[in-house]
Design a protein around this motif. Sequence first.
Motif, mmCIF file in Angstrom:
data_model
loop_
_atom_site.group_PDB
_atom_site.id
_atom_site.type_symbol
_atom_site.label_atom_id
_atom_site.label_comp_id
_atom_site.label_asym_id
_atom_site.label_seq_id
_atom_site.Cartn_x
_atom_site.Cartn_y
_atom_site.Cartn_z
ATOM 1 N N THR A 82 0.650 -1.328 -0.285
ATOM 2 C CA THR A 82 0.068 -0.156 0.161
ATOM 3 C C THR A 82 0.533 1.357 -0.315
ATOM 4 N N GLY A 83 1.945 1.270 -0.256
ATOM 5 C CA GLY A 83 3.282 1.989 -0.397
ATOM 6 C C GLY A 83 2.845 2.187 -1.786
ATOM 7 N N GLN A 84 3.144 4.110 -2.131
ATOM 8 C CA GLN A 84 3.886 4.573 -2.925
ATOM 9 C C GLN A 84 4.396 3.734 -4.990
ATOM 10 N N ILE A 85 5.015 2.749 -4.174
ATOM 11 C CA ILE A 85 5.653 1.772 -5.594
ATOM 12 C C ILE A 85 5.179 -0.032 -5.294
ATOM 13 N N ARG A 97 0.952 -4.000 6.892
ATOM 14 C CA ARG A 97 0.617 -4.277 8.661
ATOM 15 C C ARG A 97 -0.821 -3.914 7.925
ATOM 16 N N GLY A 98 -1.182 -2.805 7.189
ATOM 17 C CA GLY A 98 -2.523 -2.678 7.542
ATOM 18 C C GLY A 98 -3.834 -3.141 7.281
ATOM 19 N N LEU A 107 -0.120 -7.916 7.058
ATOM 20 C CA LEU A 107 1.138 -8.346 7.315
ATOM 21 C C LEU A 107 1.900 -7.781 7.461
ATOM 22 N N ASP A 108 2.632 -8.105 9.064
ATOM 23 C CA ASP A 108 3.393 -7.203 8.991
ATOM 24 C C ASP A 108 4.857 -8.339 8.963
ATOM 25 N N ARG A 109 6.076 -7.768 8.516
ATOM 26 C CA ARG A 109 7.101 -8.617 7.457
ATOM 27 C C ARG A 109 8.182 -9.047 8.927
ATOM 28 N N ILE A 130 8.664 -4.905 -1.077
ATOM 29 C CA ILE A 130 8.846 -3.867 -1.703
ATOM 30 C C ILE A 130 9.575 -2.217 -0.659
ATOM 31 N N TYR A 163 21.588 3.307 5.828
ATOM 32 C CA TYR A 163 20.488 3.127 4.914
ATOM 33 C C TYR A 163 20.873 1.771 3.849
ATOM 34 N N LYS A 166 21.445 -2.172 2.803
ATOM 35 C CA LYS A 166 20.972 -1.947 1.283
ATOM 36 C C LYS A 166 21.622 -3.073 1.032
ATOM 37 N N GLY A 222 15.989 4.730 -8.087
ATOM 38 C CA GLY A 222 16.540 6.334 -7.739
ATOM 39 C C GLY A 222 15.736 6.872 -7.085
ATOM 40 N N VAL A 250 11.923 8.023 -6.026
ATOM 41 C CA VAL A 250 11.062 7.787 -6.145
ATOM 42 C C VAL A 250 9.778 8.757 -6.565
ATOM 43 N N ARG A 277 5.621 9.805 0.290
ATOM 44 C CA ARG A 277 5.751 9.751 1.957
ATOM 45 C C ARG A 277 6.374 10.950 2.085
ATOM 46 N N ARG A 304 9.559 14.867 -2.997
ATOM 47 C CA ARG A 304 10.706 16.123 -3.528
ATOM 48 C C ARG A 304 10.298 17.126 -4.262
HETATM 49 N N1 LIG Z 1 11.732 7.271 -2.199
HETATM 50 C C1 LIG Z 1 12.552 6.874 -2.178
HETATM 51 O O1 LIG Z 1 13.305 8.092 -2.957
HETATM 52 C C2 LIG Z 1 14.016 5.895 -2.928
HETATM 53 C C3 LIG Z 1 14.489 5.592 -3.131
HETATM 54 C C4 LIG Z 1 15.712 4.766 -3.406
HETATM 55 C C5 LIG Z 1 14.693 3.423 -2.915
HETATM 56 N N2 LIG Z 1 13.963 3.576 -2.063
HETATM 57 C C6 LIG Z 1 12.740 2.375 -1.694
HETATM 58 O O2 LIG Z 1 11.232 2.189 -2.183
HETATM 59 C C7 LIG Z 1 10.998 1.438 -1.198
HETATM 60 C C8 LIG Z 1 9.918 1.884 -0.023
HETATM 61 O O3 LIG Z 1 8.915 1.605 -1.263
HETATM 62 P P1 LIG Z 1 7.939 2.819 -0.864
HETATM 63 O O4 LIG Z 1 8.306 4.418 -1.474
HETATM 64 O O5 LIG Z 1 6.838 2.487 -1.569
HETATM 65 O O6 LIG Z 1 7.755 2.479 0.588
HETATM 66 P P2 LIG Z 1 6.337 3.821 1.630
HETATM 67 O O7 LIG Z 1 5.511 4.486 -0.033
HETATM 68 O O8 LIG Z 1 6.959 4.105 2.649
HETATM 69 O O9 LIG Z 1 5.135 2.229 1.870
HETATM 70 C C9 LIG Z 1 5.628 1.086 2.764
HETATM 71 C C10 LIG Z 1 5.083 -0.208 2.393
HETATM 72 O O10 LIG Z 1 5.146 -0.937 3.121
HETATM 73 C C11 LIG Z 1 3.995 -1.127 3.926
HETATM 74 N N3 LIG Z 1 5.382 -1.961 4.898
HETATM 75 C C12 LIG Z 1 6.096 -1.110 6.205
HETATM 76 N N4 LIG Z 1 6.375 -1.835 6.747
HETATM 77 C C13 LIG Z 1 5.762 -3.183 7.165
HETATM 78 C C14 LIG Z 1 6.470 -4.044 7.344
HETATM 79 N N5 LIG Z 1 6.583 -4.534 8.053
HETATM 80 N N6 LIG Z 1 5.350 -5.456 6.937
HETATM 81 C C15 LIG Z 1 4.400 -5.322 5.878
HETATM 82 N N7 LIG Z 1 4.634 -4.287 5.351
HETATM 83 C C16 LIG Z 1 4.831 -3.312 5.885
HETATM 84 C C17 LIG Z 1 3.605 0.071 4.345
HETATM 85 O O11 LIG Z 1 1.952 -0.255 4.931
HETATM 86 P P3 LIG Z 1 1.780 0.084 6.071
HETATM 87 O O12 LIG Z 1 2.664 0.861 7.108
HETATM 88 O O13 LIG Z 1 0.491 -0.447 6.296
HETATM 89 O O14 LIG Z 1 2.515 -1.796 6.804
HETATM 90 C C18 LIG Z 1 3.862 0.482 2.776
HETATM 91 O O15 LIG Z 1 2.308 -0.765 2.316
HETATM 92 C C19 LIG Z 1 11.764 1.025 0.184
HETATM 93 O O16 LIG Z 1 13.037 0.133 -0.189
HETATM 94 C C20 LIG Z 1 13.576 1.970 -0.109
HETATM 95 O O17 LIG Z 1 14.390 1.349 -0.172
HETATM 96 C C21 LIG Z 1 12.838 4.301 -1.702
#
Ligand SMILES: NC(=O)c1ccc[n+]([C@@H]2O[C@H](COP(=O)([O-])OP(=O)(O)OC[C@H]3O[C@@H](n4cnc5c(N)ncnc54)[C@H](OP(=O)(O)O)[C@@H]3O)[C@@H](O)[C@H]2O)c1
Length: 347
Positions: free
Chosen positions: A10-13, A33-34, A50-52, A72, A140, A144, A166, A168, A174, A177
């Motif tokens: 449910t995050g952006q990706i 988790r939600g 699911l909480d991973r 993700i 971080y 990774k 890159g 995102v 969340r 930029r």
């Molecule tokens: N933002 C950037 O510019 C950027 C750049 C390079 C790489 N990344 C990578 O992108 C990824 C983050 O993706 P995103 O931006 O789509 O994230 P996001 O928008 O913050 O969303 C995170 C998602 O993961 C879920 N989540 C968080 N903790 C969890 C857990 N313990 N178990 C299961 N689900 C969980 C959240 O929902 P709930 O809270 O309901 O669990 C939500 O669905 C990371 O791997 C990050 O390193 C980001």
Amino acid sequence: MGHAVVIGATGQIGRAAVRALAEDGWTVTAGSRGGGRDDGWPAEVRAVTLDRADDAALAAVVGEGCDVLVDIVAFDAEHARQLVSLADRVGSAVVISSAAIYADETGRSFDTQLEPDGFPQYPVPIPETQSTVAPGEQSYGTKKVALERELLAAGDRLPTTLLRAGAVYGPHCRSPRELYFVKRNLDGRRTRVLAHRGENRFHPASVRNLAELIRLAAARPGSRVLNAGDPEVPTVREIGAAIDAVMGVETETVLLPGAAPSLAVGDTPWTTAHPVVYDMAAAEREIGYRPVVSYADALPETVEWLAGQLRDRDWRAAFPDMASAYDPVVDLFDYAAEDAWLATYTS
Ligand SMILES: NC(=O)c1ccc[n+]([C@@H]2O[C@H](COP(=O)([O-])OP(=O)(O)OC[C@H]3O[C@@H](n4cnc5c(N)ncnc54)[C@H](OP(=O)(O)O)[C@@H]3O)[C@@H](O)[C@H]2O)c1
């Protein structure tokens, strides 16, 4: 296509990835988790709580098996080991890594960017063979790298595509930029200041292009790392101009030849001291990546979503993660500092 399990759906990706996979014919289990779902997902997508962090819960969601596990929110070696422990029931994996892992020839990386002359000077473009920071628990980026190495070492048991994303952007971001420009425009600020003549480039990655990379990698299992970004890398000035065009406003930009006079004036979340541009040739060659959207075409839905989030809330309430990341370093919207500087500026 088979069964896909997505962690972090449910995050952006995740929202875009679940949709792309479902539209491609995968049966998708979307975990977070939600346990929520996105309005754009087909009804057949199964949303699960699911909480991973809970190994048993993840194993239960994978059940008797899945063809691809899309992770993700994997951040460290422990997460890698958790995925590998399920290898007998998982066909392959696609895991989001980050381009923050790269180091330059002198060892500078995103980890050193706040030090004097600490911003890395990478080749343009950066190939996947570029050196990385050492794996470890410190940051971080080092975590990774540890994640990547564990998964690549287990490639015979669990073929994993690691996508080094890159910067995102997209709806549901969340830490968006674009907010730097969108909020100024909404607040009626019509003069902006950009360091380095606004020529900095930081490779953007639309959630739609990331979803396409995930979709392609899911269908072509392999043990590999790939850069993951948009087709073009606009400059900061071009990003500001593109946002103005979407919002229908005209602005004046003061372009400074050098670095920002202070953190509060001339620096944006897109500003980097040196270019960060990824070589996308491997993704094209290895999994047939063809970007589905350009920065300019992806922007309207992002801007619209951002403006909606700010309609009845302070930006810190709308984006608490972004506020807590930036506030200790700089107030992104320190208009008083900007005005004071502009009052003394003569071009
Ligand atoms: N933002 C950037 O510019 C950027 C750049 C390079 C790489 N990344 C990578 O992108 C990824 C983050 O993706 P995103 O931006 O789509 O994230 P996001 O928008 O913050 O969303 C995170 C998602 O993961 C879920 N989540 C968080 N903790 C969890 C857990 N313990 N178990 C299961 N689900 C969980 C959240 O929902 P709930 O809270 O309901 O669990 C939500 O669905 C990371 O791997 C990050 O390193 C980001």
